[in-house]
Write a protein that holds these residues in place. Structure first.
Motif, PDB file in Angstrom:
ATOM      1  N   ILE A 269      -4.460   4.529   6.623  1.00  0.00           N
ATOM      2  CA  ILE A 269      -5.063   5.858   6.769  1.00  0.00           C
ATOM      3  C   ILE A 269      -4.782   6.417   8.165  1.00  0.00           C
ATOM      4  N   ALA A 270      -4.835   5.561   9.179  1.00  0.00           N
ATOM      5  CA  ALA A 270      -4.558   5.998  10.552  1.00  0.00           C
ATOM      6  C   ALA A 270      -3.138   6.523  10.708  1.00  0.00           C
ATOM      7  N   GLN A 271      -2.226   6.057   9.863  1.00  0.00           N
ATOM      8  CA  GLN A 271      -0.832   6.516   9.894  1.00  0.00           C
ATOM      9  C   GLN A 271      -0.613   7.693   8.944  1.00  0.00           C
ATOM     10  N   ASP A 272      -1.725   8.317   8.529  1.00  0.00           N
ATOM     11  CA  ASP A 272      -1.704   9.489   7.653  1.00  0.00           C
ATOM     12  C   ASP A 272      -1.121   9.202   6.279  1.00  0.00           C
ATOM     13  N   HIS A 273      -1.380   8.010   5.793  1.00  0.00           N
ATOM     14  CA  HIS A 273      -1.016   7.641   4.425  1.00  0.00           C
ATOM     15  C   HIS A 273      -2.295   7.501   3.624  1.00  0.00           C
ATOM     16  N   HIS A 274      -2.140   7.497   2.328  1.00  0.00           N
ATOM     17  CA  HIS A 274      -3.289   7.371   1.433  1.00  0.00           C
ATOM     18  C   HIS A 274      -2.935   6.396   0.321  1.00  0.00           C
ATOM     19  N   VAL A 275      -3.948   5.811  -0.245  1.00  0.00           N
ATOM     20  CA  VAL A 275      -3.751   4.889  -1.356  1.00  0.00           C
ATOM     21  C   VAL A 275      -4.716   5.312  -2.460  1.00  0.00           C
ATOM     22  N   PRO A 276      -4.285   5.255  -3.734  1.00  0.00           N
ATOM     23  CA  PRO A 276      -5.171   5.672  -4.826  1.00  0.00           C
ATOM     24  C   PRO A 276      -6.445   4.834  -4.937  1.00  0.00           C
ATOM     25  N   GLY A 277      -6.448   3.669  -4.326  1.00  0.00           N
ATOM     26  CA  GLY A 277      -7.629   2.814  -4.328  1.00  0.00           C
ATOM     27  C   GLY A 277      -7.241   1.351  -4.309  1.00  0.00           C
TER      28      GLY A 277
ATOM     29  N   LEU B 146       0.829  -1.213   0.000  1.00  0.00           N
ATOM     30  CA  LEU B 146       0.000   0.000   0.000  1.00  0.00           C
ATOM     31  C   LEU B 146       0.860   1.258   0.000  1.00  0.00           C
ATOM     32  N   LEU B 147       1.978   1.240   0.721  1.00  0.00           N
ATOM     33  CA  LEU B 147       2.888   2.392   0.707  1.00  0.00           C
ATOM     34  C   LEU B 147       3.485   2.592  -0.685  1.00  0.00           C
ATOM     35  N   TRP B 148       3.834   1.481  -1.357  1.00  0.00           N
ATOM     36  CA  TRP B 148       4.356   1.566  -2.720  1.00  0.00           C
ATOM     37  C   TRP B 148       3.289   2.164  -3.639  1.00  0.00           C
ATOM     38  N   CYS B 149       2.046   1.703  -3.510  1.00  0.00           N
ATOM     39  CA  CYS B 149       0.948   2.230  -4.336  1.00  0.00           C
ATOM     40  C   CYS B 149       0.770   3.726  -4.123  1.00  0.00           C
ATOM     41  N   GLU B 150       0.903   4.168  -2.875  1.00  0.00           N
ATOM     42  CA  GLU B 150       0.802   5.592  -2.586  1.00  0.00           C
ATOM     43  C   GLU B 150       1.931   6.358  -3.271  1.00  0.00           C
ATOM     44  N   GLU B 151       3.142   5.862  -3.124  1.00  0.00           N
ATOM     45  CA  GLU B 151       4.299   6.565  -3.682  1.00  0.00           C
ATOM     46  C   GLU B 151       4.245   6.663  -5.199  1.00  0.00           C
ATOM     47  N   TYR B 152       3.807   5.604  -5.873  1.00  0.00           N
ATOM     48  CA  TYR B 152       3.830   5.559  -7.333  1.00  0.00           C
ATOM     49  C   TYR B 152       2.455   5.757  -7.972  1.00  0.00           C
ATOM     50  N   ASN B 153       1.436   6.013  -7.151  1.00  0.00           N
ATOM     51  CA  ASN B 153       0.089   6.325  -7.618  1.00  0.00           C
ATOM     52  C   ASN B 153      -0.550   5.183  -8.426  1.00  0.00           C
ATOM     53  N   PHE B 154      -0.475   3.981  -7.891  1.00  0.00           N
ATOM     54  CA  PHE B 154      -1.091   2.811  -8.508  1.00  0.00           C
ATOM     55  C   PHE B 154      -2.255   2.326  -7.663  1.00  0.00           C
TER      56      PHE B 154
END
Length: 126
Positions: A72-80, A46-54
């Protein structure tokens, strides 16, 4: 256009057929060059997906909601996260992924888990 990362447990036919049918759609699979290695834990993917927008495409229905909530609780986001539907054929799931990629805007699925089909699949009698 959306970009898809196929989880390592997704049948390899998915990236192969998506690349064949929609060559301009960015498709990667876990374990390929410049993606997370096979065996990488879901939170790291999920962190990789956030970084590379996948958007992550997976079969993981059980633990992915927990991983997304933790992310999300760690203030990260994922494109989906798109969850394939085992009641659909591979072709129907692929059709869904293509239609969604062509008709979506960036950020539309952020921090969401989407269970396919998103569009209405209809049966056609021949």
């Amino acid at each position: 256009m959306l970009k898809y990362l196929m989880d390592e447990n997704v049948d390899p036919i998915y990236p192969t057929q998506l690349r064949r049918r929609k060559s301009d759609l960015p498709i990667r699979a876990v374990g390929e060059i410049q993606t997370p290695a096979k065996g990488t834990l879901d939170p790291e993917i999920l962190l990789w997906c956030e970084e590379y927008n996948f958007i992550l495409v997976t079969n993981n229905r059980k633990s992915m909601p927990v991983h997304l909530a933790d992310n999300i609780a760690q203030d990260h986001h994922v494109p989906g996260i798109f969850i394939l539907n085992s009641n659909l054929s591979i072709g129907q799931n692929i059709d869904e992924l293509i239609v969604i990629a062509e008709g979506s805007f960036e950020g539309e699925y952020q921090d969401q888990i989407i269970h396919l089909p998103l569009t209405k699949i209809r049966d056609v009698d021949m």
